[in-house]
Scaffold this motif. Structure first.
Motif, PDB file in Angstrom:
ATOM      1  N   TRP A 140       6.821 -10.474  -3.368  1.00 45.62           N
ATOM      2  CA  TRP A 140       6.948 -11.782  -2.723  1.00 45.62           C
ATOM      3  C   TRP A 140       5.631 -12.550  -2.760  1.00 45.62           C
ATOM      4  O   TRP A 140       5.613 -13.777  -2.766  1.00 45.62           O
ATOM      5  N   LYS A 141       4.506 -11.824  -2.819  1.00 43.29           N
ATOM      6  CA  LYS A 141       3.187 -12.460  -2.853  1.00 43.29           C
ATOM      7  C   LYS A 141       2.543 -12.401  -4.234  1.00 43.29           C
ATOM      8  O   LYS A 141       1.540 -13.073  -4.473  1.00 43.29           O
ATOM      9  N   GLY A 142       3.066 -11.561  -5.134  1.00 43.33           N
ATOM     10  CA  GLY A 142       2.435 -11.397  -6.431  1.00 43.33           C
ATOM     11  C   GLY A 142       1.071 -10.758  -6.336  1.00 43.33           C
ATOM     12  O   GLY A 142       0.143 -11.135  -7.067  1.00 43.33           O
ATOM     13  N   ALA A 143       0.905  -9.773  -5.449  1.00 43.16           N
ATOM     14  CA  ALA A 143      -0.398  -9.151  -5.207  1.00 43.16           C
ATOM     15  C   ALA A 143      -0.267  -7.639  -5.190  1.00 43.16           C
ATOM     16  O   ALA A 143       0.763  -7.093  -4.778  1.00 43.16           O
ATOM     17  N   ILE A 144      -1.338  -6.960  -5.626  1.00 42.70           N
ATOM     18  CA  ILE A 144      -1.368  -5.498  -5.691  1.00 42.70           C
ATOM     19  C   ILE A 144      -2.365  -4.973  -4.670  1.00 42.70           C
ATOM     20  O   ILE A 144      -3.514  -5.428  -4.619  1.00 42.70           O
ATOM     21  N   SER A 145      -1.940  -4.001  -3.865  1.00 43.92           N
ATOM     22  CA  SER A 145      -2.822  -3.292  -2.932  1.00 43.92           C
ATOM     23  C   SER A 145      -2.900  -1.842  -3.363  1.00 43.92           C
ATOM     24  O   SER A 145      -1.864  -1.171  -3.474  1.00 43.92           O
ATOM     25  N   SER A 146      -4.113  -1.354  -3.615  1.00 43.57           N
ATOM     26  CA  SER A 146      -4.318   0.013  -4.093  1.00 43.57           C
ATOM     27  C   SER A 146      -5.305   0.723  -3.181  1.00 43.57           C
ATOM     28  O   SER A 146      -6.292   0.124  -2.733  1.00 43.57           O
ATOM     29  N   TRP A 193       2.922 -19.811  -4.461  1.00 47.07           N
ATOM     30  CA  TRP A 193       3.669 -19.946  -5.721  1.00 47.07           C
ATOM     31  C   TRP A 193       4.813 -18.944  -5.782  1.00 47.07           C
ATOM     32  O   TRP A 193       5.948 -19.310  -6.108  1.00 47.07           O
ATOM     33  N   TRP A 194       4.517 -17.686  -5.472  1.00 44.40           N
ATOM     34  CA  TRP A 194       5.552 -16.661  -5.579  1.00 44.40           C
ATOM     35  C   TRP A 194       6.628 -16.837  -4.516  1.00 44.40           C
ATOM     36  O   TRP A 194       7.821 -16.626  -4.785  1.00 44.40           O
ATOM     37  N   SER A 195       6.256 -17.234  -3.320  1.00 44.32           N
ATOM     38  CA  SER A 195       7.258 -17.493  -2.285  1.00 44.32           C
ATOM     39  C   SER A 195       8.200 -18.605  -2.718  1.00 44.32           C
ATOM     40  O   SER A 195       9.425 -18.514  -2.551  1.00 44.32           O
ATOM     41  N   ASP A 196       7.638 -19.654  -3.313  1.00 41.57           N
ATOM     42  CA  ASP A 196       8.471 -20.750  -3.808  1.00 41.57           C
ATOM     43  C   ASP A 196       9.345 -20.298  -4.971  1.00 41.57           C
ATOM     44  O   ASP A 196      10.512 -20.697  -5.079  1.00 41.57           O
ATOM     45  N   GLN A 198      12.962 -10.534 -12.856  1.00 39.65           N
ATOM     46  CA  GLN A 198      12.533 -11.867 -12.440  1.00 39.65           C
ATOM     47  C   GLN A 198      11.016 -11.930 -12.286  1.00 39.65           C
ATOM     48  O   GLN A 198      10.381 -12.911 -12.690  1.00 39.65           O
ATOM     49  N   TYR A 199      10.430 -10.903 -11.693  1.00 35.85           N
ATOM     50  CA  TYR A 199       8.971 -10.884 -11.540  1.00 35.85           C
ATOM     51  C   TYR A 199       8.283 -10.813 -12.904  1.00 35.85           C
ATOM     52  O   TYR A 199       7.380 -11.608 -13.212  1.00 35.85           O
TER      53      TYR A 199
END
Length: 700
Positions: A157-163, A310-313, A342-343
């Motif tokens: 949903w945010k287009g972000a990676i947490s590692s 952007w990703w939320s939209d 889709q992603y």
């Protein structure tokens, strides 16, 4: 045993589920399919990107242990021209002449007497890996196996990676996100290892490959250090590295937000180290790749906010389908593929040029894109109402018109002949299949018609008028009047969709005949909408094209084909002849009884183990239009149509992984099943499924 099929509308209606009255909770569904990993994927990266730029990561959120790629729309390279006598310029290339309907026609094919310049034109330009960014462990050799507590989440949903992970008991957290606007990756690292020089970041740059058709999974040559140069320039809290590979040159801008230093790593030619200042447990920086230095500076927080917006939209706009994932395992797997596709397509298939078949993950066919595959890369955006992403590259037809006109003229045809394996300039690479394939020609008609249905304006008519006229002129010029049969033939020489026949024997293939009539019909409608006369040859050739070839009461691959159903090489690969009812709306010449028998024959005789990519969505669309929703879902989940844990479509032995026409084709088929088509209101899914859909356009 084959599942039952029916021609009746009653079965279709029974399979349809009414549109949900309440709005679908899209965010909760999307986030159920967030990627969550505990180790690196050796082949498929976890990516962040924006359609024109993609950064592939391993378990660290960077490219520390696995050299995944950083690819862009603009990053291309030409090798030096050959030095063979009489082969030192592209003007020295002559192609080959083939006898074509009583005349010699020159085709862009490798010439045995010009092997070097022919191969240069095939492999150049080629897409380059812009660089690698990874964690540097203070000069110590650290492997992924030495890390504990590895955990990575891609928040779709945010287009972000947490590692996160631990090294020798000390935690490390890395957050990675890409700008939706520029070729920038933004990174935040938090760890006590940063305090004492035990942790930093490296940047490394490879030379261009250019010699391998498939440059996968890793792009670039890392040991040819003398073939290219890098130059470091340092300013306050920022630095730039100019990378020069022959005539290609670009800038990597690095900007850091807290005290840090950058230097070239000793004993390495193109490797640089970014280290935090003392007594800091945080390193926050951005890396921007561009042809020239970018002076504007955005912080990690700025980019993170823009990416989230952007990703939320992206997820909130356009169409959406909710399947019964809690009660049906097939529905859950199909929903997983839909969401991850889709992603991945927003990251890899939404650039200024049509996508290459492996997107921005690695290189297939030297990183070039294929004009016949533009349909499979872009058509799904129209049904899912993602027009802003469709618009990014659909102008390729207008942009390539000069090259298409020249191609047709050089071969003695009228109008514009669309090429195949292309680079951003519009030049089509030499190749026998490249020059003899024809099914890409009517694609603009399909796109124009879908666009006009959504936007029936004078602007849409003007946008497509020049392209459709030029392509239609070529299509009628290409058709050849057969004095013996008194009809217009397509070919020879030519290759059909399946690319698996003798081009000198291939004439009047079933799918191409249907697509030719479809394209000319749209071109005629375009003239009428503008109160323009329809050229007489358009109509006469459309109405007098050869009939579909039939043998033993079923349609066959092409007219006169021998032993089609028992010749392994013919009854495998792309089952394009089924596209005449499913992918395409019903053709005026279509006999449903004959088509029904053809479907049964394909099901019985085809070697589907050699099918791949868009074959399965094509089969699903045909099954759906026939009213067989169970079979449609079966094809989308066929064991040979594999999607890995990252959501990447597996290419198999014939094409590289990922093979994104499978992803885009899946969304096209689902879009058709959800939104319906002319004469039928969707959705059409298995009757026991509770399905909710929103915002889909109808297929034709």
């Amino acid at each position: 045993m084959l599942l039952s099929r029916s021609w009746s509308i009653s079965l279709l209606l029974a399979a349809a589920v009414p549109l949900a009255e309440c709005k679908i909770d899209r965010e909760s569904i999307v986030r159920q399919f967030n990627l969550e990993l505990s180790q690196s994927h050796s082949y498929s990266p976890v990516q962040v990107g924006n359609g024109n730029f993609a950064f592939g990561t391993d378990i660290t959120g960077l490219q520390t242990f696995v050299p995944h790629n950083t690819l862009s729309s603009w990053g291309w390279h030409n090798s030096s021209l050959p030095t063979t006598p009489n082969q030192t310029s592209i003007t020295d290339y002559t192609g080959l002449e083939w006898w074509t309907h009583d005349r010699l026609v020159n085709y862009a094919q490798p010439n045995p007497t010009e092997k070097d310049i022919s191969q240069w034109m095939i492999s150049n330009p080629h897409r380059i890996n812009l660089g690698r960014i990874g964690l540097w462990f203070g000069g110590h050799n650290v492997s992924e196996e030495m890390l504990s507590g590895k955990h990575q989440v891609l928040d779709l949903w945010k287009g972000a990676i947490s590692s996160s992970f631990s090294l020798n008991g000390t935690d490390v957290r890395v957050h990675t996100v890409a700008s939706p606007e520029t070729d920038t990756v933004a990174v935040e690292i938090r760890s006590d290892l940063l305090n004492n020089g035990a942790l930093g970041v490296f940047l490394d740059f490879p030379y261009a490959s250019g010699k391998s058709k498939f440059d996968a999974p890793f792009v670039g040559v890392w040991n040819a250090t003398g073939n290219h140069t890098t130059t470091l320039k340092i300013e306050k809290r920022r630095a730039s590295i100019r990378h020069t590979l022959d005539a290609t040159s670009y800038i990597t801008d690095i900007v850091w937000e807290n005290e840090a230093n950058i230097k070239k790593l000793s004993n390495y030619t193109h490797k640089y180290i970014l280290e935090p200042g003392t007594r800091s447990n945080t390193l926050v920086f951005t890396v921007t790749y561009a042809p020239e230095s970018q002076k504007s500076v955005e912080t990690f927080e700025d980019i993170g906010k823009k990416a989230t917006e952007w990703w939320s939209d992206y997820w909130s706009s356009g169409a959406f389908a909710s399947l019964p994932i809690d009660t049906n395992s097939s529905a859950k797997e199909l929903q997983r593929r839909i969401i991850l596709s889709q992603y991945l397509l927003a990251v890899n298939g939404a650039g200024k040029d049509p996508a290459q078949e492996s997107g921005l993950v690695n290189n297939g066919w030297y990183g070039k894109f294929h004009m016949e595959m533009v349909f499979w890369h872009l058509a799904h955006w129209t049904l899912w109402n993602k027009w802003s992403l469709y618009d990014r590259s659909i102008g390729v037809y207008e942009r390539f018109l000069p090259a298409s006109f020249e191609r047709a003229k050089n071969q003695g045809y009228n109008g514009a002949r669309i090429g195949k394996m292309s680079d951003p300039s519009g030049r089509s690479a030499p190749g026998e299949i490249n020059s003899l394939l024809i099914w890409q020609q009517p694609h603009p008609m399909y796109f124009a018609e879908m666009e006009y249905r959504k936007f029936p304006t004078e602007k849409t008519l003007q946008k497509w008028d020049r392209v459709l006229t030029a392509v239609a002129d070529f299509m009628v010029s290409y058709a050849w009047f057969n004095e013996s049969t008194k009809v217009y033939d397509l070919g020879p020489p030519m290759y059909p969709v399946s690319e698996n026949t003798n081009p000198n024997q291939t004439v009047n293939p079933t799918f191409e005949l249907a697509y030719w009539r479809f394209g000319l019909e749209v071109a005629e409608q375009w003239q009428l909408r503008q109160d323009k006369p329809i050229p007489s040859n358009w109509r006469s050739i459309k109405e007098n094209l050869a009939p579909f070839p039939i043998e033993n009461e079923v349609y066959v691959l092409y007219e006169g084909v021998k032993n089609m159903w028992t010749t392994p090489s013919l009854a495998e690969d792309h089952p394009g002849l089924l596209g005449i009812y499913g992918w395409l709306p019903p053709d005026s010449r279509l006999n449903l009884s004959t088509f029904n028998k053809t479907v049964d024959k394909v099901y019985q005789s085809w070697n589907f183990t050699y099918s791949y990519g868009w074959d399965f969505p094509l089969l699903a669309m045909t099954a759906a239009r026939l009213g067989d929703s169970e079979r449609a879902v079966h094809w989308l989940l066929d064991p040979s149509n594999e999607f890995d844990e990252i959501g990447m479509p597996v290419g198999g032995t014939r094409v590289p992984t990922p093979y994104f026409p499978a992803s885009a084709g899946l969304l096209l088929a689902v879009g058709m099943m959800a939104g319906g088509w002319d004469g039928f209101e969707g959705p059409v899914f298995p009757k026991e499924w509770e399905v909710a859909v929103e915002g889909f356009s109808k297929a034709m």
